[in-house]
Design a protein around this motif. Structure first.
Motif, PDB file in Angstrom:
ATOM      1  N   GLN A 169     -19.890 -80.443  67.847  1.00  0.00           N
ATOM      2  CA  GLN A 169     -19.226 -81.331  66.424  1.00  0.00           C
ATOM      3  C   GLN A 169     -20.424 -80.707  66.017  1.00  0.00           C
ATOM      4  O   GLN A 169     -20.618 -80.665  63.623  1.00  0.00           O
ATOM      5  N   GLY A 170     -22.135 -80.719  66.114  1.00  0.00           N
ATOM      6  CA  GLY A 170     -23.281 -80.839  64.964  1.00  0.00           C
ATOM      7  C   GLY A 170     -23.103 -79.569  64.190  1.00  0.00           C
ATOM      8  O   GLY A 170     -23.768 -79.756  63.271  1.00  0.00           O
ATOM      9  N   ARG A 176     -19.733 -76.304  57.188  1.00  0.00           N
ATOM     10  CA  ARG A 176     -19.761 -76.619  55.609  1.00  0.00           C
ATOM     11  C   ARG A 176     -20.626 -76.709  53.953  1.00  0.00           C
ATOM     12  O   ARG A 176     -20.690 -76.061  53.240  1.00  0.00           O
ATOM     13  N   GLU A 177     -21.943 -75.981  54.402  1.00  0.00           N
ATOM     14  CA  GLU A 177     -23.207 -75.368  53.414  1.00  0.00           C
ATOM     15  C   GLU A 177     -22.372 -74.621  53.011  1.00  0.00           C
ATOM     16  O   GLU A 177     -23.101 -73.839  52.149  1.00  0.00           O
ATOM     17  N   PHE A 181     -16.777 -71.185  56.484  1.00  0.00           N
ATOM     18  CA  PHE A 181     -15.242 -72.042  57.003  1.00  0.00           C
ATOM     19  C   PHE A 181     -14.485 -73.526  56.306  1.00  0.00           C
ATOM     20  O   PHE A 181     -15.444 -73.471  55.156  1.00  0.00           O
ATOM     21  N   PRO A 182     -13.142 -73.545  56.440  1.00  0.00           N
ATOM     22  CA  PRO A 182     -12.513 -72.823  57.177  1.00  0.00           C
ATOM     23  C   PRO A 182     -11.862 -70.569  56.577  1.00  0.00           C
ATOM     24  O   PRO A 182     -11.841 -70.995  55.600  1.00  0.00           O
ATOM     25  N   VAL A 183     -11.396 -70.180  56.832  1.00  0.00           N
ATOM     26  CA  VAL A 183     -10.289 -68.939  57.360  1.00  0.00           C
ATOM     27  C   VAL A 183      -8.899 -69.607  58.106  1.00  0.00           C
ATOM     28  O   VAL A 183      -8.649 -70.545  58.868  1.00  0.00           O
ATOM     29  N   LYS A 184      -8.167 -69.006  57.348  1.00  0.00           N
ATOM     30  CA  LYS A 184      -6.650 -69.473  57.604  1.00  0.00           C
ATOM     31  C   LYS A 184      -5.808 -68.627  58.735  1.00  0.00           C
ATOM     32  O   LYS A 184      -4.920 -69.231  59.676  1.00  0.00           O
ATOM     33  N   ASP A 241     -10.272 -83.076  60.049  1.00  0.00           N
ATOM     34  CA  ASP A 241     -10.688 -84.258  60.766  1.00  0.00           C
ATOM     35  C   ASP A 241     -12.591 -84.313  60.384  1.00  0.00           C
ATOM     36  O   ASP A 241     -13.453 -85.862  60.160  1.00  0.00           O
ATOM     37  N   MET A 242     -13.137 -83.455  60.254  1.00  0.00           N
ATOM     38  CA  MET A 242     -14.229 -83.474  60.539  1.00  0.00           C
ATOM     39  C   MET A 242     -15.239 -83.985  58.601  1.00  0.00           C
ATOM     40  O   MET A 242     -16.146 -84.636  58.479  1.00  0.00           O
TER      41      MET A 242
END
Length: 256
Positions: A169-170, A176-177, A181-184, A241-242
């Motif tokens: 999770q970390g 995100r920075e 990601f995300p990729v399809k 969710d994240m």
């Protein structure tokens, strides 16, 4: 193909092994940079009754500063090894499974390793062997690259033809920075490990969670420990969710 990857940590917690459990291929990020006073070189166990503290592997700082884990040099003094073993004896000798596994831990600590990464990986593989996690282990150093952070992770996922990436999770914050990601074509699932309580020989009346896996090994043995590892995350979290979880935490008013 289910892929997980982590930097090799020192005597890591049970959650580390859940990532291995979920993977078909587990990648040791052994050429990622060593971080001083991180879980790369230390972890938590009982120091005395009802008191938790750090068990640490010292390194040669001058030659290891900004080095990758597979080139981080361990201090060759026997003092710290004997100190760790003495602490284990003082705090865990009455545990049910201590006698079964202490000799193997002693041999591991007194073995010679070329790097901190190699030492940590040897321990992780030892735990996987005794709990029956037979996985395809790979090393990021075998796939050199100029990419860093999320771009390097994605490159490794492509290399191993990942369909699902199980992540700690970390890692979400830097992922995100980096805006990679995300990729399809790769499903992202983030760990939400919740340690199950068990009787700890050094605890009087409460459970101390998220300690090194050694605490569970000595107290409950490999069979029960494997069960707890496999059931640690009830619901793996999606990217969405994240995002929602971090938004709630970020905007949560501070308590006064």
């Amino acid at each position: 193909m289910n892929i997980a990857m982590m930097q090799p940590s020192f005597i890591p917690w049970q959650g580390y092994f859940e990532l291995i459990y979920k993977s078909d291929i587990f990648v040791f990020l052994d050429d990622f940079q060593f971080s001083v006073q991180s879980y790369h070189q230390r972890n938590r166990l009982f120091l005395t009754k009802d008191k938790i503290g750090w068990y640490t592997v010292p390194v040669k700082k001058k030659v290891s500063f900004k080095s990758p884990l597979n080139k981080t040099v361990i201090d060759d003094s026997p003092y710290w090894r004997d100190k760790i073993l003495k602490r284990l004896q003082n705090n865990y000798s009455a545990a049910e499974h201590y006698g079964e596994f202490y000799p193997q831990i002693e041999r591991w600590l007194h073995s010679e390793f070329t790097s901190l990464g190699d030492m940590n990986i040897a321990f992780i593989k030892f735990i996987c062997d005794i709990i029956g996690f037979k996985r395809d282990f790979r090393f990021s150093s075998d796939y050199p690259s100029e990419f860093e952070r999320s771009s390097r992770v994605l490159q490794l996922l492509r290399e191993f033809k990942a369909t699902t990436y199980f992540s700690a999770q970390g890692s979400f914050v830097y992922m995100r920075e980096d805006n990679v990601f995300p990729v399809k074509d790769i499903k992202l699932l983030f760990q939400n490990f919740k340690p199950s309580s068990y009787k700890q020989i050094c605890s009087t009346d409460c459970f101390f969670p998220s300690l090194s896996v050694l605490d569970a090994l000595f107290n409950i043995g490999p069979k029960k420990m494997r069960k707890y590892i496999e059931s640690g995350t009830d619901k793996w979290l999606s990217w969405e969710d994240m995002v929602a979880l971090n938004a709630v935490n970020y905007y949560k008013p501070s308590e006064k």
